[in-house]
Scaffold this motif. Structure first.
Motif, mmCIF file in Angstrom:
data_model
loop_
_atom_site.group_PDB
_atom_site.id
_atom_site.type_symbol
_atom_site.label_atom_id
_atom_site.label_comp_id
_atom_site.label_asym_id
_atom_site.label_seq_id
_atom_site.Cartn_x
_atom_site.Cartn_y
_atom_site.Cartn_z
ATOM 1 N N SER A 210 0.948 -0.989 -0.055
ATOM 2 C CA SER A 210 0.125 -0.145 0.027
ATOM 3 C C SER A 210 0.807 1.163 0.123
ATOM 4 N N MET A 211 0.101 2.509 -0.246
ATOM 5 C CA MET A 211 0.818 3.731 -0.090
ATOM 6 C C MET A 211 0.419 4.338 1.266
ATOM 7 N N HIS A 212 1.256 4.768 2.185
ATOM 8 C CA HIS A 212 0.754 5.284 3.553
ATOM 9 C C HIS A 212 1.613 5.952 3.996
ATOM 10 N N ARG A 213 1.462 6.784 5.010
ATOM 11 C CA ARG A 213 2.443 7.754 5.563
ATOM 12 C C ARG A 213 3.414 6.968 6.208
ATOM 13 N N VAL A 214 4.711 7.708 6.176
ATOM 14 C CA VAL A 214 5.915 7.104 6.782
ATOM 15 C C VAL A 214 5.739 6.870 8.228
ATOM 16 N N ARG A 215 6.074 5.888 8.712
ATOM 17 C CA ARG A 215 6.147 5.557 10.243
ATOM 18 C C ARG A 215 7.476 5.500 10.752
ATOM 19 N N VAL A 216 7.632 6.112 11.710
ATOM 20 C CA VAL A 216 8.917 6.090 12.565
ATOM 21 C C VAL A 216 8.809 5.310 13.989
ATOM 22 N N THR A 217 8.941 3.949 13.647
ATOM 23 C CA THR A 217 8.604 3.139 14.630
ATOM 24 C C THR A 217 10.047 2.466 15.240
ATOM 25 N N ASN A 218 11.031 2.559 14.221
ATOM 26 C CA ASN A 218 12.290 2.000 14.402
ATOM 27 C C ASN A 218 13.218 3.124 14.202
ATOM 28 N N PRO A 219 13.834 4.103 15.132
ATOM 29 C CA PRO A 219 14.530 5.067 14.977
ATOM 30 C C PRO A 219 16.023 4.667 14.153
ATOM 31 N N ALA A 220 16.270 3.442 14.433
ATOM 32 C CA ALA A 220 17.660 2.877 13.723
ATOM 33 C C ALA A 220 17.394 2.901 12.343
ATOM 34 N N GLU A 221 16.062 2.787 11.708
ATOM 35 C CA GLU A 221 15.850 2.689 10.253
ATOM 36 C C GLU A 221 16.145 4.073 9.484
ATOM 37 N N ARG A 222 16.066 5.211 10.472
ATOM 38 C CA ARG A 222 16.284 6.607 9.935
ATOM 39 C C ARG A 222 15.307 6.842 8.718
ATOM 40 N N PHE A 249 0.893 12.729 1.784
ATOM 41 C CA PHE A 249 -0.275 11.693 1.903
ATOM 42 C C PHE A 249 -1.665 12.628 1.993
ATOM 43 N N GLU A 250 -1.382 13.429 3.062
ATOM 44 C CA GLU A 250 -2.783 14.199 3.531
ATOM 45 C C GLU A 250 -3.309 15.116 2.644
ATOM 46 N N ASN A 251 -2.246 16.054 2.392
ATOM 47 C CA ASN A 251 -2.655 17.086 1.539
ATOM 48 C C ASN A 251 -2.838 17.038 -0.278
ATOM 49 N N GLN A 252 -2.133 15.714 -0.492
ATOM 50 C CA GLN A 252 -2.251 15.629 -2.065
ATOM 51 C C GLN A 252 -2.736 14.369 -2.435
ATOM 52 N N LEU A 253 -1.989 13.067 -2.149
ATOM 53 C CA LEU A 253 -2.737 11.708 -2.543
ATOM 54 C C LEU A 253 -4.002 11.588 -1.951
ATOM 55 N N TRP A 254 -4.258 11.560 -0.555
ATOM 56 C CA TRP A 254 -5.592 11.267 -0.060
ATOM 57 C C TRP A 254 -6.731 11.982 -0.557
ATOM 58 N N PRO A 255 -6.738 13.346 -0.541
ATOM 59 C CA PRO A 255 -7.918 14.343 -1.185
ATOM 60 C C PRO A 255 -8.193 13.715 -2.722
ATOM 61 N N ILE A 256 -7.238 13.185 -3.521
ATOM 62 C CA ILE A 256 -7.308 12.869 -4.818
ATOM 63 C C ILE A 256 -7.864 11.658 -4.991
ATOM 64 N N MET A 257 -7.370 10.649 -4.167
ATOM 65 C CA MET A 257 -7.462 9.125 -4.341
ATOM 66 C C MET A 257 -8.334 8.457 -3.124
ATOM 67 N N GLY A 258 -8.426 9.270 -2.175
ATOM 68 C CA GLY A 258 -8.866 8.606 -0.923
ATOM 69 C C GLY A 258 -10.483 8.320 -0.921
ATOM 70 N N LYS A 259 -11.206 8.745 -1.831
ATOM 71 C CA LYS A 259 -12.505 8.630 -1.860
ATOM 72 C C LYS A 259 -12.800 7.183 -2.927
ATOM 73 N N ARG A 260 -12.537 7.368 -4.043
ATOM 74 C CA ARG A 260 -12.796 6.594 -5.274
ATOM 75 C C ARG A 260 -11.571 5.660 -5.849
ATOM 76 N N GLY A 261 -10.436 5.939 -5.300
ATOM 77 C CA GLY A 261 -9.063 5.069 -5.931
ATOM 78 C C GLY A 261 -8.651 5.760 -7.086
ATOM 79 N N GLY A 262 -7.969 5.066 -7.615
ATOM 80 C CA GLY A 262 -7.324 5.258 -9.001
ATOM 81 C C GLY A 262 -6.408 4.265 -9.575
ATOM 82 N N ILE A 263 -5.483 4.581 -10.572
ATOM 83 C CA ILE A 263 -4.713 3.523 -11.172
ATOM 84 C C ILE A 263 -3.384 3.945 -10.537
ATOM 85 N N VAL A 264 -2.462 3.078 -10.054
ATOM 86 C CA VAL A 264 -1.215 3.157 -9.969
ATOM 87 C C VAL A 264 -0.190 2.509 -10.647
#
Length: 290
Positions: A210-222, A249-264
């Motif tokens: 999937s495409m998603h927000r970056v997660r900082v769960t492991n600081p060692a991964e930087r 993700f929140e200002n560009q991708l999701w407003p455009i594809m967050g309701k009906r999706g699209g083609i990747v």
């Protein structure tokens, strides 16, 4: 008496009472019969007026209800239906359009694929995104081919254009580093949620990509530092998902594809582009929609 008042006798009840008459023989009415007929007529008229007075309100109500049922509801305005999300928006692009990257730099392969998509109407009038794995960059387009935005992203750790069969069903701990690829190809993306109840755009649900927000769960991964670096060489870190900056993700991708999706579209990094997107190339050359 009722039959006598009609002016005919059957012999059972002769008006004169003197001699029997042949059945069906006309009888001359008497003054008494005139009075009886007048009384019955008056009574009948009175009863008729009373019945009409009682029936009129009910009849009026029934007629009003019938008109209300027969009258069609007003047709809602199309703009109101679109605002409520009941009908999809009209396609804003026609076959044979062109992709517009504006002033954003993009590789020759990314521009070529965007041109094929628009020329062959491969996206079907939907928004679309192109992932350039070699440059670790995503381009998001409106349905008319105009670029909405571009951003660096993080990709699967291993280079490769295919996903391992059944990879989406295996626990993360069992996925080997060499299997952590982001597959190339055309994907019908759909918005949804992951196991953490986060908004994601599913690119390949079966492969858990999937495409998603970056997660900082492991600081060692930087991961944040990798996104901010000027080179794409250190952007290979995920298990296959496409990580992007939270704001994008929140200002560009999701407003455009967050309701009906699209083609990747994911560009290959090992296979020839014509091998992965041969159908898109043929449609663009022939001017045929998907």
């Amino acid at each position: 008496m009722l039959r006598a008042s009609s002016g005919y006798s059957s012999g059972e009840d002769s008006p004169g009472g003197d001699s029997p008459q042949e059945p069906g023989t006309p009888v001359k009415p008497t003054s008494e019969s005139f009075r009886e007929r007048a009384v019955w007529a008056a009574q009948g008229l009175a009863l008729g007026l009373v019945a009409a007075a009682l029936a009129w309100p009910a009849a009026t109500y029934v007629m009003k209800q019938a008109r209300a049922v027969q009258q069609p509801d007003p047709v809602p305005q199309e703009s109101a239906l679109r605002a409520a999300g009941n009908i999809p928006p009209r396609p804003t692009v026609v076959m044979g359009g062109k992709a517009d990257f504006g002033k954003v730099k993009a590789s020759v392969q990314a521009r070529q694929l965007a041109s094929w998509v628009m020329a062959g109407y491969d996206h079907g009038g939907r928004p679309f995104a192109i992932l350039d794995k070699r440059q670790a960059q995503v381009f998001v387009f409106y349905p008319d081919g105009k670029l909405a935005g571009a951003t660096p992203v993080l990709l699967g750790y291993a280079a490769g254009d295919d996903s391992v069969a059944g990879i989406g069903l295996r626990p993360i701990a069992e996925v080997r580093p060499s299997e952590r690829t982001t597959a190339a190809g055309r994907f019908v993306a759909q918005p949804g949620r992951n196991a953490l109840n986060e908004d994601v755009l599913w690119v390949d649900y079966e492969a858990a990509v999937s495409m998603h927000r970056v997660r900082v769960t492991n600081p060692a991964e930087r991961r944040l530092e990798r996104l901010a670096s000027p080179t794409p060489k250190d952007n290979r870190i995920s298990y296959g998902c496409i990580n992007m900056p939270v704001k994008f993700f929140e200002n560009q991708l999701w407003p455009i594809m967050g309701k009906r999706g699209g083609i990747v579209y994911v560009l290959p990094e090992k296979k020839p582009m014509e091998q992965v997107f041969g159908e898109q190339m043929k449609r663009a050359q022939a001017g045929m929609p998907t």
